[in-house]
Design an enzyme around this catalytic site. Structure first.
Site, PDB file in Angstrom:
ATOM      1  CD  GLU A 151      28.997  26.163 -25.875  1.00 15.17           C
ATOM      2  OE1 GLU A 151      28.647  26.086 -27.072  1.00 15.17           O
ATOM      3  OE2 GLU A 151      28.172  26.361 -24.957  1.00 15.17           O
ATOM      4  CB  CYS A 165      20.623  33.231 -25.998  1.00 11.44           C
ATOM      5  SG  CYS A 165      21.097  33.747 -24.352  1.00 11.44           S
ATOM      6  CG  HIS A 166      26.409  31.017 -25.218  1.00 11.60           C
ATOM      7  ND1 HIS A 166      25.536  30.406 -24.338  1.00 11.60           N
ATOM      8  CD2 HIS A 166      27.270  30.056 -25.619  1.00 11.60           C
ATOM      9  CE1 HIS A 166      25.880  29.133 -24.206  1.00 11.60           C
ATOM     10  NE2 HIS A 166      26.925  28.896 -24.983  1.00 11.60           N
TER      11      HIS A 166
END
Length: 181
Positions: free
Chosen positions: A173, A146-147
């Site tokens: 990421e 959900c990030h």
């Protein structure tokens, strides 16, 4: 699920780059990840988990949680981009489950999607706010990423683990620059 082994929920708290995470798994897979799992947060989460699943809770970092712990360790070390873990979706249903499954399979590592984009993907254009609520109710954050869901104007949007945690995950990421701390 009359068999005690199947109805048992194994849990543990692990250290991570974003603070302590409570992990819980059933015989079907990882069922819950909870941020900031110190003291009162951990106790509240365990109480809710036992109530919602109607299962006995057993603290164990082996067995069902060995692979999720290994995967999260590799993720935070920058060595894993896709979890591929068995997941138990029993803590979410309906629209939320539909959105979270789309998120899990459709928004890869190092990318982001808008709330409205996810709403369209599940056939509910205009339901961006409901997608935001689904993100807030995600029982499997980090693993179900959900990030990676942001506002259409480029804003971070909300995050149950706090915006600093969201920034750190997106930086890990490569979506955002590393935070300065």
């Amino acid at each position: 699920m009359n068999d005690f082994g199947q109805s048992r929920v194994e849990w543990t708290v692990v250290s991570s780059d974003i603070g302590p995470l409570l992990l819980a798994a059933t015989g079907h897979g990882l069922v819950n990840v909870v941020f900031h799992a110190d003291g009162p947060v951990r106790e509240k989460a365990l109480g809710q988990l036992g109530d919602r699943l109607g299962a006995g809770l057993v603290e164990s970092a082996a067995g069902r949680l060995a692979e999720p712990i290994r995967a999260l360790t590799a993720y935070f070390a920058g060595e894993l981009r896709e979890f591929g873990l068995p997941l138990d979706w029993s803590l979410c249903a309906g629209f939320n489950r539909q959105v979270l499954r789309e998120l899990a399979g459709g928004v890869p590592y190092g990318t982001v999607a808008g709330y409205g984009d996810l709403a369209e993907r599940v056939g509910s254009p205009g339901a961006a706010q409901a997608v935001g609520a689904a993100m807030g109710a995600n029982p499997l954050p980090v693993v179900v990423p959900c990030h990676r869901v942001v506002e259409s104007d480029g804003g971070l949007g909300g995050f149950g683990g706090g915006l600093e945690t969201k920034r750190r995950l997106l930086a890990l990421e490569g979506v955002l620059p590393e935070p300065l701390f």
